[in-house]
Design an enzyme around this catalytic site. Sequence first.
Site, mmCIF file in Angstrom:
data_model
loop_
_atom_site.group_PDB
_atom_site.id
_atom_site.type_symbol
_atom_site.label_atom_id
_atom_site.label_comp_id
_atom_site.label_asym_id
_atom_site.label_seq_id
_atom_site.Cartn_x
_atom_site.Cartn_y
_atom_site.Cartn_z
ATOM 1 N N ALA A 27 0.828 -1.215 0.000
ATOM 2 C CA ALA A 27 0.000 0.000 0.000
ATOM 3 C C ALA A 27 0.855 1.255 0.000
ATOM 4 O O ALA A 27 0.400 2.329 0.385
ATOM 5 C CB ALA A 27 -0.925 -0.009 1.222
ATOM 6 N N ALA A 28 2.112 1.112 -0.419
ATOM 7 C CA ALA A 28 3.026 2.255 -0.289
ATOM 8 C C ALA A 28 3.124 3.108 -1.546
ATOM 9 O O ALA A 28 3.708 4.183 -1.523
ATOM 10 C CB ALA A 28 4.418 1.768 0.096
ATOM 11 N N ARG A 43 -1.646 8.432 -10.294
ATOM 12 C CA ARG A 43 -2.661 8.435 -11.341
ATOM 13 C C ARG A 43 -4.063 8.759 -10.806
ATOM 14 O O ARG A 43 -4.995 8.967 -11.565
ATOM 15 C CB ARG A 43 -2.663 7.066 -12.061
ATOM 16 C CG ARG A 43 -1.397 6.836 -12.898
ATOM 17 C CD ARG A 43 -1.223 5.377 -13.311
ATOM 18 N NE ARG A 43 -0.681 4.534 -12.250
ATOM 19 C CZ ARG A 43 -0.363 3.256 -12.381
ATOM 20 N NH1 ARG A 43 -0.552 2.650 -13.542
ATOM 21 N NH2 ARG A 43 0.119 2.564 -11.359
ATOM 22 N N GLN A 76 8.106 1.623 3.764
ATOM 23 C CA GLN A 76 9.032 1.531 2.629
ATOM 24 C C GLN A 76 9.594 2.946 2.417
ATOM 25 O O GLN A 76 8.846 3.872 2.110
ATOM 26 C CB GLN A 76 8.287 1.056 1.379
ATOM 27 C CG GLN A 76 9.187 0.852 0.177
ATOM 28 C CD GLN A 76 8.396 0.583 -1.107
ATOM 29 O OE1 GLN A 76 7.205 0.844 -1.189
ATOM 30 N NE2 GLN A 76 9.081 0.076 -2.122
ATOM 31 N N TYR A 118 -2.437 -6.767 -3.003
ATOM 32 C CA TYR A 118 -2.291 -5.337 -3.290
ATOM 33 C C TYR A 118 -3.487 -4.581 -2.707
ATOM 34 O O TYR A 118 -4.622 -4.986 -2.906
ATOM 35 C CB TYR A 118 -2.238 -5.093 -4.812
ATOM 36 C CG TYR A 118 -0.953 -5.539 -5.480
ATOM 37 C CD1 TYR A 118 0.062 -6.142 -4.766
ATOM 38 C CD2 TYR A 118 -0.770 -5.338 -6.838
ATOM 39 C CE1 TYR A 118 1.233 -6.533 -5.387
ATOM 40 C CE2 TYR A 118 0.402 -5.725 -7.470
ATOM 41 C CZ TYR A 118 1.395 -6.332 -6.740
ATOM 42 O OH TYR A 118 2.550 -6.727 -7.357
ATOM 43 N N ASN A 169 -1.344 -10.438 -14.901
ATOM 44 C CA ASN A 169 -0.946 -10.675 -13.515
ATOM 45 C C ASN A 169 -1.870 -9.883 -12.599
ATOM 46 O O ASN A 169 -2.008 -8.674 -12.735
ATOM 47 C CB ASN A 169 0.504 -10.190 -13.351
ATOM 48 C CG ASN A 169 0.958 -10.189 -11.911
ATOM 49 O OD1 ASN A 169 0.521 -11.026 -11.120
ATOM 50 N ND2 ASN A 169 1.844 -9.257 -11.567
ATOM 51 N N ARG A 193 -32.464 13.304 12.311
ATOM 52 C CA ARG A 193 -31.026 13.474 12.562
ATOM 53 C C ARG A 193 -30.542 12.491 13.645
ATOM 54 O O ARG A 193 -31.352 11.790 14.258
ATOM 55 C CB ARG A 193 -30.763 14.928 12.941
ATOM 56 C CG ARG A 193 -30.933 15.853 11.711
ATOM 57 C CD ARG A 193 -30.881 17.306 12.103
ATOM 58 N NE ARG A 193 -29.673 17.606 12.845
ATOM 59 C CZ ARG A 193 -29.521 18.698 13.594
ATOM 60 N NH1 ARG A 193 -30.496 19.584 13.706
ATOM 61 N NH2 ARG A 193 -28.393 18.909 14.240
ATOM 62 N N TYR A 225 -32.080 25.748 22.223
ATOM 63 C CA TYR A 225 -30.745 26.360 22.271
ATOM 64 C C TYR A 225 -30.866 27.813 22.690
ATOM 65 O O TYR A 225 -31.615 28.595 22.095
ATOM 66 C CB TYR A 225 -30.137 26.261 20.853
ATOM 67 C CG TYR A 225 -28.697 26.702 20.743
ATOM 68 C CD1 TYR A 225 -27.745 26.316 21.679
ATOM 69 C CD2 TYR A 225 -28.287 27.500 19.680
ATOM 70 C CE1 TYR A 225 -26.422 26.701 21.554
ATOM 71 C CE2 TYR A 225 -26.963 27.891 19.547
ATOM 72 C CZ TYR A 225 -26.031 27.501 20.485
ATOM 73 O OH TYR A 225 -24.726 27.889 20.365
ATOM 74 N N ARG A 281 -50.677 33.486 24.539
ATOM 75 C CA ARG A 281 -50.558 34.373 23.374
ATOM 76 C C ARG A 281 -51.318 35.643 23.705
ATOM 77 O O ARG A 281 -52.210 35.633 24.566
ATOM 78 C CB ARG A 281 -51.129 33.702 22.128
ATOM 79 C CG ARG A 281 -52.597 33.404 22.241
ATOM 80 C CD ARG A 281 -53.112 32.546 21.091
ATOM 81 N NE ARG A 281 -54.533 32.342 21.212
ATOM 82 C CZ ARG A 281 -55.152 31.219 20.878
ATOM 83 N NH1 ARG A 281 -54.477 30.181 20.428
ATOM 84 N NH2 ARG A 281 -56.456 31.126 20.994
HETATM 85 C C1 UD1 Z 1 1.224 -4.128 -10.655
HETATM 86 C C2 UD1 Z 1 2.087 -5.257 -11.218
HETATM 87 C C3 UD1 Z 1 1.438 -5.756 -12.509
HETATM 88 C C4 UD1 Z 1 0.039 -6.228 -12.230
HETATM 89 C C5 UD1 Z 1 -0.796 -5.133 -11.537
HETATM 90 C C6 UD1 Z 1 -2.092 -5.720 -11.037
HETATM 91 C C7 UD1 Z 1 4.429 -4.943 -10.628
HETATM 92 C C8 UD1 Z 1 5.742 -4.426 -11.071
HETATM 93 N N1 UD1 Z 1 3.409 -4.776 -11.484
HETATM 94 O O1 UD1 Z 1 1.223 -3.060 -11.594
HETATM 95 O O2 UD1 Z 1 2.188 -6.838 -13.035
HETATM 96 O O3 UD1 Z 1 -0.590 -6.608 -13.432
HETATM 97 O O4 UD1 Z 1 -0.095 -4.596 -10.404
HETATM 98 O O5 UD1 Z 1 -2.942 -4.738 -10.526
HETATM 99 O O6 UD1 Z 1 4.328 -5.505 -9.570
HETATM 100 N N2 UD1 Z 1 3.485 -0.399 -4.217
HETATM 101 C C9 UD1 Z 1 4.299 -0.286 -3.105
HETATM 102 N N3 UD1 Z 1 5.551 0.213 -3.269
HETATM 103 C C10 UD1 Z 1 6.062 0.569 -4.457
HETATM 104 C C11 UD1 Z 1 5.231 0.435 -5.596
HETATM 105 C C12 UD1 Z 1 3.951 -0.055 -5.440
HETATM 106 O O7 UD1 Z 1 3.874 -0.605 -1.998
HETATM 107 O O8 UD1 Z 1 7.215 0.992 -4.511
HETATM 108 C C13 UD1 Z 1 2.124 -0.940 -4.049
HETATM 109 C C14 UD1 Z 1 1.027 0.017 -4.487
HETATM 110 O O9 UD1 Z 1 0.566 0.812 -3.416
HETATM 111 C C15 UD1 Z 1 -0.045 -0.924 -5.000
HETATM 112 C C16 UD1 Z 1 0.727 -2.148 -5.459
HETATM 113 O O10 UD1 Z 1 1.994 -2.082 -4.851
HETATM 114 O O11 UD1 Z 1 -0.942 -1.298 -3.970
HETATM 115 C C17 UD1 Z 1 0.897 -2.202 -6.960
HETATM 116 O O12 UD1 Z 1 1.569 -1.048 -7.413
HETATM 117 P P1 UD1 Z 1 1.092 -0.257 -8.720
HETATM 118 O O13 UD1 Z 1 2.001 0.885 -8.920
HETATM 119 O O14 UD1 Z 1 -0.351 0.020 -8.645
HETATM 120 O O15 UD1 Z 1 1.407 -1.358 -9.821
HETATM 121 P P2 UD1 Z 1 0.701 -1.581 -11.214
HETATM 122 O O16 UD1 Z 1 1.281 -0.659 -12.200
HETATM 123 O O17 UD1 Z 1 -0.758 -1.593 -11.049
HETATM 124 CA CA CA Z 2 -2.159 -1.112 -9.412
#
Ligand code: UD1
Ligand code: CA
Length: 451
Positions: A9-10, A15, A73, A100, A169, A333, A387, A440
């Site tokens: 989640a880092a 985007r 991270q 993810y 993937n 409310r 009030y 009144r």
């Molecule tokens: C990634 C995969 C891709 C896959 C897709 C699925 C890689 C290189 N690519 O691409 O193959 O098809 O997800 O949704 O793994 N994150 C970190 N640290 C970082 C970068 C990312 O914690 O340095 C976390 C993000 O918060 C996110 C997840 O990893 O939750 C995926 O990163 P994101 O940048 O969204 O990868 P995609 O381009 O979607």
């Molecule tokens: Ca992603």
Amino acid sequence: MNLNIIILAAGNGKRMHSAIPKVMHKVGGKTMLEHVLICAKKLKPKTINVVINSSIEDIKKSFLKFNIDWHIQAEQNGTADAVKTVLPKLPKDEKVLILYADTPLINFLLLEKFMNYMPQSTVKVLTAELETPFGYGRIIREESEDEIVRMIVEESEADEKQKKVTECNTGIIFSDTTALEILIGEVQNNNSRKEYYLTDIVSIANKKNLLVVPLLAKEADLVLGVNDKLQLEKTEQIFQNSKRKNFLEQGVTMLDSSSVIFKGDVKIGTDVEIDANIIFEGNVILGDNVKIRSHTIIKDSTINNSTEIKPYSIVEDSVIGSNCKIGPFARIRPNCNLEENVGIGNFVEVKATTIKKNTKANHLTYLGDSEIGSDVNIGAGVITCNYDGVDKHKTIIKNNVFIGSDSQLIAPIVVEEGVTIAAGSTITDNSEKDSLLIARSRQQEKKNWKR
Ligand code: UD1
Ligand code: CA
């Protein structure tokens, strides 16, 4: 064997074009990270590890109910680097599942099946056939029926032929801590983004003759990643459609389910009718035979059996008894508790008030910080003046009171049982039960008055 879950989640979530951390964006009223955590918890893992970056450490406080090991991270150098922040802290030779946080619809049954699949493999990759594979890593098998993943190519590195592959993937990987640590140790960042791609472990494992197997998820909708607001909207719609379908299958009558939004946990009884343009938010319970009419919002509330919420009404943090009629244009409310057969009509606002059975307030009224008995009739335009500019005060109205239209009750005040208040009265003092209160000024008549 012990299961450890790592949730990534880092990422910066650039985007999304938002100041809110990506994983804190909501789907169906819950943050994406919470969805993934709820799913993770169902797998009963030994540890749940969430990797975040230092600028979003604030989010930790939103997830206290989950027993999370947080990891920072330092720089967002890619998904392999993110996993690396956790792995050395996990015991050797235990299982690890990587999820993810931007894949919120993931479902634990699918993950259970995935983890049990082909136990003799070193790495397992959950894949999906996607109509629009753009942005996803592509799964490269030697031949289409090959049960081995040879490599995963990221969109940014793929050639034209690889880009045509529609098997993607999902990001979800299962392995064991020791093998993963060795594989990740060999990942390089010599690619167009200068990032350490977790997906590179697949070709590294192949070089070592380690078995990497794919499980193709039939339910592609469950593994969609959210990188931008378009994907967020799509994910929201998939989530909503699946809720709607579940409720329709369960027997709920909906005139236009596409206009009913479920943002939270909703429980619905039998023979419930839901009209169009309705939002349910938070924890909502609808009893049997409840009718929810159009353009209504119900948030964190219970609506008991056979009650009708008429159009354009809002009910928040409250309990509405059975056989009540609320609205149209009513606002309930927070902290209201209405017993059975209560009527709250148009342009009536009720706040932090309890109302006992058979009481009616049908037109243009404000009832705040009040305790109202049973069989009370509250005329049009009645106001509890709760009030004084500094503090809020209580109004107590006992059973069988009749309050004439356009009366004001200056709180704190107690209106005793059976009292009748004449229309247009401003009531400032307590009285005895069964009295008639007229407060009144008398009408004056000046005859033959010239304007
Ligand atoms: C990634 C995969 C891709 C896959 C897709 C699925 C890689 C290189 N690519 O691409 O193959 O098809 O997800 O949704 O793994 N994150 C970190 N640290 C970082 C970068 C990312 O914690 O340095 C976390 C993000 O918060 C996110 C997840 O990893 O939750 C995926 O990163 P994101 O940048 O969204 O990868 P995609 O381009 O979607
Ligand atoms: Ca992603």
